[in-house]
Design a protein around this motif. Sequence first.
Motif, PDB file in Angstrom:
ATOM      1  N   ALA A   1     -14.984   1.536   3.590  1.00  0.00           N
ATOM      2  CA  ALA A   1     -14.005   1.331   4.661  1.00  0.00           C
ATOM      3  C   ALA A   1     -14.342   0.092   5.470  1.00  0.00           C
TER       4      ALA A   1
ATOM      5  N   PHE B   1      -9.138   5.374   8.766  1.00  0.00           N
ATOM      6  CA  PHE B   1      -8.940   5.339   7.314  1.00  0.00           C
ATOM      7  C   PHE B   1      -8.607   6.697   6.708  1.00  0.00           C
TER       8      PHE B   1
ATOM      9  N   TYR C   1       0.812  -1.218   0.000  1.00  0.00           N
ATOM     10  CA  TYR C   1       0.000   0.000   0.000  1.00  0.00           C
ATOM     11  C   TYR C   1       0.846   1.268   0.000  1.00  0.00           C
TER      12      TYR C   1
ATOM     13  N   PRO D   1      -7.562   3.852   1.725  1.00  0.00           N
ATOM     14  CA  PRO D   1      -7.525   2.543   1.068  1.00  0.00           C
ATOM     15  C   PRO D   1      -8.076   2.591  -0.352  1.00  0.00           C
TER      16      PRO D   1
ATOM     17  N   HIS E   1     -14.652  -3.286   2.940  1.00  0.00           N
ATOM     18  CA  HIS E   1     -13.655  -3.722   1.955  1.00  0.00           C
ATOM     19  C   HIS E   1     -12.223  -3.281   2.257  1.00  0.00           C
ATOM     20  N   SER E   2     -11.935  -2.859   3.490  1.00  0.00           N
ATOM     21  CA  SER E   2     -10.602  -2.295   3.741  1.00  0.00           C
ATOM     22  C   SER E   2      -9.876  -2.916   4.926  1.00  0.00           C
ATOM     23  N   ASP E   3     -10.250  -4.141   5.299  1.00  0.00           N
ATOM     24  CA  ASP E   3      -9.587  -4.807   6.424  1.00  0.00           C
ATOM     25  C   ASP E   3      -8.104  -5.021   6.184  1.00  0.00           C
ATOM     26  N   ASP E   4      -7.734  -5.480   4.983  1.00  0.00           N
ATOM     27  CA  ASP E   4      -6.324  -5.771   4.711  1.00  0.00           C
ATOM     28  C   ASP E   4      -5.482  -4.508   4.816  1.00  0.00           C
ATOM     29  N   TRP E   5      -6.013  -3.413   4.288  1.00  0.00           N
ATOM     30  CA  TRP E   5      -5.292  -2.141   4.367  1.00  0.00           C
ATOM     31  C   TRP E   5      -5.054  -1.755   5.816  1.00  0.00           C
TER      32      TRP E   5
ATOM     33  N   ALA F   1     -10.104   0.725  -1.938  1.00  0.00           N
ATOM     34  CA  ALA F   1     -11.546   0.483  -2.040  1.00  0.00           C
ATOM     35  C   ALA F   1     -12.342   1.759  -1.802  1.00  0.00           C
ATOM     36  N   ILE F   2     -11.855   2.612  -0.912  1.00  0.00           N
ATOM     37  CA  ILE F   2     -12.543   3.872  -0.647  1.00  0.00           C
ATOM     38  C   ILE F   2     -12.369   4.829  -1.818  1.00  0.00           C
TER      39      ILE F   2
END
Length: 385
Positions: free
Chosen positions: A277, A233, A3, A39, A280-284, A41-42
């Motif tokens: 957030a 985020f 990232y 992230p 779809h942003s857990d990995d980030w 996805a956002i």
Amino acid sequence: MDYHFDDPIDRRNTDSIKWDTSEPDVLPMWIADMDFQAPPAIVKALQDRVAHGVFGYTHTPPRFYDAIIGWWQKRHGFALQKDWILPVTGVIPALSATIRALTAEGDKILVQPPVYNHFFIAIGHCGRHVVENNLHYHDGHYRIDFDDLEAKAADPAVTLLMLCNPHNPAGRVWTAKELRRIGEICARHDVVVLSDEIHADLVYGSHRHIPFASLVQGKSPRVVTVSSPSKTFNLAGLQVGYLFSEDTDLRQRIQGILSAQEMVLLNPFAIEALVAAYEHSDDWLEALKRYLAGNLDYLTGFCTSRLPQVHVVPPQATYLVWLDCRTIIPSSADFADKLKHHGRLWLNPGTLYGAAGEGFLRINIACPRSLLEEGLQRLARSFGA
């Protein structure tokens, strides 16, 4: 996935409060605002919404509430219900609305300094009075003074406790035992708890965030929780937040203030960002926490080798690190001013968070490592190291 947290991003000339309110050569490491892109996805969700091209009045859709419920269940094991949740344009407006709704002018409100400076600001703006239950600082760690809390909560004029959970700036993640004891004291004296849990997702190592409301569900004391994805985020500029409470009476009173202050409609980008957030942003987030942990290790190592007179209060949460400089600075405010104007580094003085912060500085480490390294070099030079 990489990232690119190490990649510096030029934020000058973007109307950034952090970067565009001082001289160009001042390095800002003060306000709680990360220097990382949100992230992917956002960003994609916002781009898709922009592509639609129409930005009219927007109601808050069911997926907004579903995303919040799913997040708190998944990340913190707490089962929220949709009708407990009220959307709001940010945590600070939520704090203000709750104070106005649940207390009367002239009431006393408990805080636990050193603590988030907007607690003091919101209380003053609402015409209420601050009562300080200072945290105990011993051997480099902060603890709650429960005897003092009990004595002050017993005052009939004290009607609300503003709890910072996790704590800013001390970085403490309060344990279940500590939170239960707070609950017992507040229940005994009919004090409502307003729990600010905006840093709930930025907890490190074996520590675990415990929602205060999860420990008192269905019983006293009454509690209102405020939160937002903005710190987690880096979405502060989108003005999105929410509060929740199991207590119908408290919610209705707060809703009345929110409606009167026209703070019930979110903008469409705020809605899309929150959903992206939380869904779809857990990995980030996990990658971010690893990077921040690395920054903390670098900061700690730097102070150990170059600034041994500065004690790093080890944060269990947040990306805001509390530096104990009491042996070398007589005044936090004076030193922070000198640091900004001569050292060209902008940190927050500890006294911004109450008199209990004298001798401390707060530094934001949510930035690329190269910026952190430069900031610490400037700090060292200012200390003559």
